[in-house]
Design a protein around this motif. Structure first.
Motif, PDB file in Angstrom:
ATOM      1  N   ILE A 101      65.580  48.248  36.726  1.00  0.00           N
ATOM      2  CA  ILE A 101      65.372  47.400  37.898  1.00  0.00           C
ATOM      3  C   ILE A 101      64.012  46.755  37.740  1.00  0.00           C
ATOM      4  O   ILE A 101      62.990  47.436  37.712  1.00  0.00           O
ATOM      5  CB  ILE A 101      65.414  48.221  39.195  1.00  0.00           C
ATOM      6  N   THR A 102      64.017  45.464  37.565  1.00  0.00           N
ATOM      7  CA  THR A 102      62.749  44.749  37.421  1.00  0.00           C
ATOM      8  C   THR A 102      62.726  43.594  38.414  1.00  0.00           C
ATOM      9  O   THR A 102      62.043  43.656  39.429  1.00  0.00           O
ATOM     10  CB  THR A 102      62.594  44.212  35.983  1.00  0.00           C
ATOM     11  N   ALA A 103      63.553  42.581  38.138  1.00  0.00           N
ATOM     12  CA  ALA A 103      63.518  41.361  38.951  1.00  0.00           C
ATOM     13  C   ALA A 103      63.769  41.649  40.430  1.00  0.00           C
ATOM     14  O   ALA A 103      63.063  41.126  41.298  1.00  0.00           O
ATOM     15  CB  ALA A 103      64.561  40.383  38.431  1.00  0.00           C
ATOM     16  N   GLY A 159      66.894  38.298  29.451  1.00  0.00           N
ATOM     17  CA  GLY A 159      65.534  38.815  29.229  1.00  0.00           C
ATOM     18  C   GLY A 159      65.351  39.499  27.878  1.00  0.00           C
ATOM     19  O   GLY A 159      65.889  39.064  26.856  1.00  0.00           O
ATOM     20  N   ILE A 160      64.595  40.583  27.898  1.00  0.00           N
ATOM     21  CA  ILE A 160      64.269  41.301  26.665  1.00  0.00           C
ATOM     22  C   ILE A 160      65.540  41.863  26.014  1.00  0.00           C
ATOM     23  O   ILE A 160      65.690  41.844  24.782  1.00  0.00           O
ATOM     24  CB  ILE A 160      63.259  42.434  26.981  1.00  0.00           C
ATOM     25  N   GLY A 161      66.467  42.350  26.837  1.00  0.00           N
ATOM     26  CA  GLY A 161      67.711  42.922  26.303  1.00  0.00           C
ATOM     27  C   GLY A 161      68.505  41.899  25.506  1.00  0.00           C
ATOM     28  O   GLY A 161      69.097  42.226  24.467  1.00  0.00           O
ATOM     29  N   HIS A 217      56.828  53.879  41.536  1.00  0.00           N
ATOM     30  CA  HIS A 217      58.170  54.345  41.143  1.00  0.00           C
ATOM     31  C   HIS A 217      58.532  53.829  39.751  1.00  0.00           C
ATOM     32  O   HIS A 217      59.095  54.549  38.933  1.00  0.00           O
ATOM     33  CB  HIS A 217      59.245  53.979  42.170  1.00  0.00           C
ATOM     34  N   TYR A 218      58.163  52.577  39.480  1.00  0.00           N
ATOM     35  CA  TYR A 218      58.430  51.999  38.149  1.00  0.00           C
ATOM     36  C   TYR A 218      57.637  52.767  37.082  1.00  0.00           C
ATOM     37  O   TYR A 218      58.193  53.173  36.060  1.00  0.00           O
ATOM     38  CB  TYR A 218      58.055  50.515  38.172  1.00  0.00           C
ATOM     39  N   SER A 219      56.335  52.978  37.330  1.00  0.00           N
ATOM     40  CA  SER A 219      55.484  53.671  36.348  1.00  0.00           C
ATOM     41  C   SER A 219      56.000  55.081  36.073  1.00  0.00           C
ATOM     42  O   SER A 219      56.069  55.514  34.917  1.00  0.00           O
ATOM     43  CB  SER A 219      54.042  53.766  36.854  1.00  0.00           C
ATOM     44  N   ASN A 237      68.447  51.727  25.250  1.00  0.00           N
ATOM     45  CA  ASN A 237      68.381  51.858  26.711  1.00  0.00           C
ATOM     46  C   ASN A 237      67.326  50.899  27.236  1.00  0.00           C
ATOM     47  O   ASN A 237      66.130  51.215  27.271  1.00  0.00           O
ATOM     48  CB  ASN A 237      67.990  53.294  27.091  1.00  0.00           C
ATOM     49  N   ASN A 238      67.788  49.720  27.645  1.00  0.00           N
ATOM     50  CA  ASN A 238      66.866  48.658  28.092  1.00  0.00           C
ATOM     51  C   ASN A 238      67.021  48.332  29.573  1.00  0.00           C
ATOM     52  O   ASN A 238      66.109  47.791  30.201  1.00  0.00           O
ATOM     53  CB  ASN A 238      67.133  47.412  27.225  1.00  0.00           C
ATOM     54  N   ALA A 239      68.188  48.673  30.160  1.00  0.00           N
ATOM     55  CA  ALA A 239      68.448  48.288  31.565  1.00  0.00           C
ATOM     56  C   ALA A 239      67.405  48.901  32.488  1.00  0.00           C
ATOM     57  O   ALA A 239      66.987  50.044  32.318  1.00  0.00           O
ATOM     58  CB  ALA A 239      69.840  48.752  31.985  1.00  0.00           C
ATOM     59  N   PHE A 248      76.061  46.580  27.812  1.00  0.00           N
ATOM     60  CA  PHE A 248      76.437  47.162  29.110  1.00  0.00           C
ATOM     61  C   PHE A 248      75.527  46.536  30.160  1.00  0.00           C
ATOM     62  O   PHE A 248      74.300  46.693  30.090  1.00  0.00           O
ATOM     63  CB  PHE A 248      76.185  48.673  29.149  1.00  0.00           C
ATOM     64  N   ASP A 249      76.105  45.860  31.141  1.00  0.00           N
ATOM     65  CA  ASP A 249      75.267  45.267  32.192  1.00  0.00           C
ATOM     66  C   ASP A 249      76.073  45.175  33.481  1.00  0.00           C
ATOM     67  O   ASP A 249      77.299  45.086  33.441  1.00  0.00           O
ATOM     68  CB  ASP A 249      74.777  43.866  31.761  1.00  0.00           C
ATOM     69  N   VAL A 250      75.380  45.208  34.605  1.00  0.00           N
ATOM     70  CA  VAL A 250      76.060  44.988  35.890  1.00  0.00           C
ATOM     71  C   VAL A 250      76.265  43.494  36.132  1.00  0.00           C
ATOM     72  O   VAL A 250      77.111  43.093  36.916  1.00  0.00           O
ATOM     73  CB  VAL A 250      75.273  45.593  37.085  1.00  0.00           C
TER      74      VAL A 250
HETATM   75  N1  LIG Z   1      59.337  41.858  31.300  1.00  0.00           N
HETATM   76  C1  LIG Z   1      58.271  42.606  31.050  1.00  0.00           C
HETATM   77  O1  LIG Z   1      57.131  42.134  31.088  1.00  0.00           O
HETATM   78  C2  LIG Z   1      58.442  44.064  30.700  1.00  0.00           C
HETATM   79  C3  LIG Z   1      57.288  44.802  30.392  1.00  0.00           C
HETATM   80  C4  LIG Z   1      57.427  46.146  30.041  1.00  0.00           C
HETATM   81  C5  LIG Z   1      58.686  46.722  30.006  1.00  0.00           C
HETATM   82  N2  LIG Z   1      59.778  45.978  30.322  1.00  0.00           N
HETATM   83  C6  LIG Z   1      61.086  46.641  30.250  1.00  0.00           C
HETATM   84  O2  LIG Z   1      61.936  45.881  29.406  1.00  0.00           O
HETATM   85  C7  LIG Z   1      63.285  46.041  29.857  1.00  0.00           C
HETATM   86  C8  LIG Z   1      63.903  44.675  30.107  1.00  0.00           C
HETATM   87  O3  LIG Z   1      63.114  44.004  31.074  1.00  0.00           O
HETATM   88  P1  LIG Z   1      63.371  42.488  31.489  1.00  0.00           P
HETATM   89  O4  LIG Z   1      62.086  41.992  32.013  1.00  0.00           O
HETATM   90  O5  LIG Z   1      64.052  41.776  30.371  1.00  0.00           O
HETATM   91  O6  LIG Z   1      64.357  42.697  32.723  1.00  0.00           O
HETATM   92  P2  LIG Z   1      65.556  41.811  33.297  1.00  0.00           P
HETATM   93  O7  LIG Z   1      65.577  42.060  34.768  1.00  0.00           O
HETATM   94  O8  LIG Z   1      65.450  40.396  32.804  1.00  0.00           O
HETATM   95  O9  LIG Z   1      66.827  42.476  32.630  1.00  0.00           O
HETATM   96  C9  LIG Z   1      67.252  43.743  33.026  1.00  0.00           C
HETATM   97  C10 LIG Z   1      68.742  43.779  32.856  1.00  0.00           C
HETATM   98  O10 LIG Z   1      69.187  45.081  33.272  1.00  0.00           O
HETATM   99  C11 LIG Z   1      70.378  44.896  34.016  1.00  0.00           C
HETATM  100  N3  LIG Z   1      70.584  46.034  34.906  1.00  0.00           N
HETATM  101  C12 LIG Z   1      69.893  46.346  36.039  1.00  0.00           C
HETATM  102  N4  LIG Z   1      70.425  47.426  36.620  1.00  0.00           N
HETATM  103  C13 LIG Z   1      71.473  47.824  35.834  1.00  0.00           C
HETATM  104  C14 LIG Z   1      72.410  48.877  35.919  1.00  0.00           C
HETATM  105  N5  LIG Z   1      72.396  49.756  36.939  1.00  0.00           N
HETATM  106  N6  LIG Z   1      73.346  48.989  34.939  1.00  0.00           N
HETATM  107  C15 LIG Z   1      73.402  48.097  33.911  1.00  0.00           C
HETATM  108  N7  LIG Z   1      72.528  47.066  33.793  1.00  0.00           N
HETATM  109  C16 LIG Z   1      71.576  46.934  34.744  1.00  0.00           C
HETATM  110  C17 LIG Z   1      70.148  43.595  34.779  1.00  0.00           C
HETATM  111  O11 LIG Z   1      71.381  43.041  35.265  1.00  0.00           O
HETATM  112  C18 LIG Z   1      69.477  42.742  33.718  1.00  0.00           C
HETATM  113  O12 LIG Z   1      70.433  42.028  32.941  1.00  0.00           O
HETATM  114  C19 LIG Z   1      63.218  46.904  31.109  1.00  0.00           C
HETATM  115  O13 LIG Z   1      63.439  48.247  30.751  1.00  0.00           O
HETATM  116  C20 LIG Z   1      61.799  46.706  31.592  1.00  0.00           C
HETATM  117  O14 LIG Z   1      61.360  47.779  32.383  1.00  0.00           O
HETATM  118  C21 LIG Z   1      59.693  44.662  30.675  1.00  0.00           C
END
Ligand SMILES: NC(=O)c1ccc[n+]([C@@H]2O[C@H](COP(=O)([O-])OP(=O)(O)OC[C@H]3O[C@@H](n4cnc5c(N)ncnc54)[C@H](O)[C@@H]3O)[C@@H](O)[C@H]2O)c1
Length: 245
Positions: free
Chosen positions: A83-85, A18-20, A148-150, A79-81, A37-39
């Protein structure tokens, strides 16, 4: 030819996808050596990917120590990690139906995890270090998303400002990006209707470009700032609470 982040070392949390992943790629293209760093360490071997749960202080500390052993320094933390999906099905869930268990889990990863990583990283950074937190438009305005997310993202914004104030004396800058709807293969087709001003989705690379700017020399005077990368969604919702009728 020298690059902006040559000889610099970065950690991107949640950078496996994803974004990370886009942030990791952009920082590498700017010359940095990047550890993730990822789980979820994925199916293919990847030396840069360390299995670290950001909510586990011991794992985070040893992850930071491993990065410094390997590369000799740490300059940037993103700090990008979050809980989204896993909780995507709960987006739009009424606040009164949110379970306390889900609330704790989201706050733990999205907010406490960022604090734990910032603390561990900042202790080992030299003057000139930078931290960027990936917040969300949902931490700035009430769009009617999951509460909770907001709230976790609003907390991350205050974490950014508070840490900027405290870490300035160590020469560390702390900023945030607040993305709006970003098209990812798993979340949305680029064609689904979206509430940005242009009607278009953002791309992971748009967020990565903003992060790259915030860690660049060009942003040396930018500190404690929240940079919206949301196609204007926050303008649309600024004076509203909840959904439009
Ligand atoms: N996708 C969007 O539209 C959007 C919009 C606004 C903000 N964001 C933010 O951007 C960031 C990335 O979002 P995304 O959509 O790419 O998400 P994603 O779910 O694709 O990626 C999130 C990553 O975080 C990892 N992760 C989750 N829990 C973890 C933990 N306890 N320790 C380590 N790693 C962990 C996951 O394994 C995953 O690889 C997030 O902070 C999200 O809130 C996303």
């Amino acid at each position: 030819m020298s690059k902006e982040l040559d000889r610099q070392v970065a950690v991107v949390t949640g950078g496996a996808q994803g974004i990370g992943l886009a942030i990791r790629t952009a920082l590498e293209e700017a010359g940095a050596r990047v550890a993730v760093f990822d789980v979820d360490t994925g199916p293919a071997p990847d030396d840069a990917l360390l299995k670290v749960d950001v909510t586990d202080e011991a794992q985070v500390r040893s992850g930071v120590a491993e990065v410094i052993d390997r590369y000799g320094r740490l300059d940037v933390l993103v700090n990008n990690a979050a809980i989204t999906a896993r909780l995507a099905h709960l987006f739009g869930q009424p606040a009164l139906d949110v379970s306390v268990e889900d609330w704790r889990q989201v706050l733990d990863v999205n907010l406490t995890g960022a604090f734990v990583c910032a603390q561990a990283a900042a202790r080992r950074m030299e003057s000139g270090g930078r931290i960027v937190n990936v917040a969300s438009v949902q931490g700035l305005v009430a769009t009617g998303g999951a509460i909770h997310y907001s709230v976790s993202k609003a907390g991350l914004i205050m974490l950014t400002r508070s840490l900027a104030g405290e870490l300035a004396q160590r020469g560390i800058r702390v900023n945030a990006v607040a993305p709006g709807p970003i098209a990812l293969a798993r979340t949305a087709p680029n064609t689904a209707p979206v509430d940005t001003l242009s009607g278009e989705w953002g791309q992971p690379e748009d967020v990565a470009a903003a992060v790259t700017f915030l860690v660049s020399r060009a942003a040396v005077f930018v500190n404690g700032h929240v940079l919206s990368v949301d196609g204007g969604v926050s303008v649309r919702y600024r004076n509203q609470v909840g959904r439009e009728s």
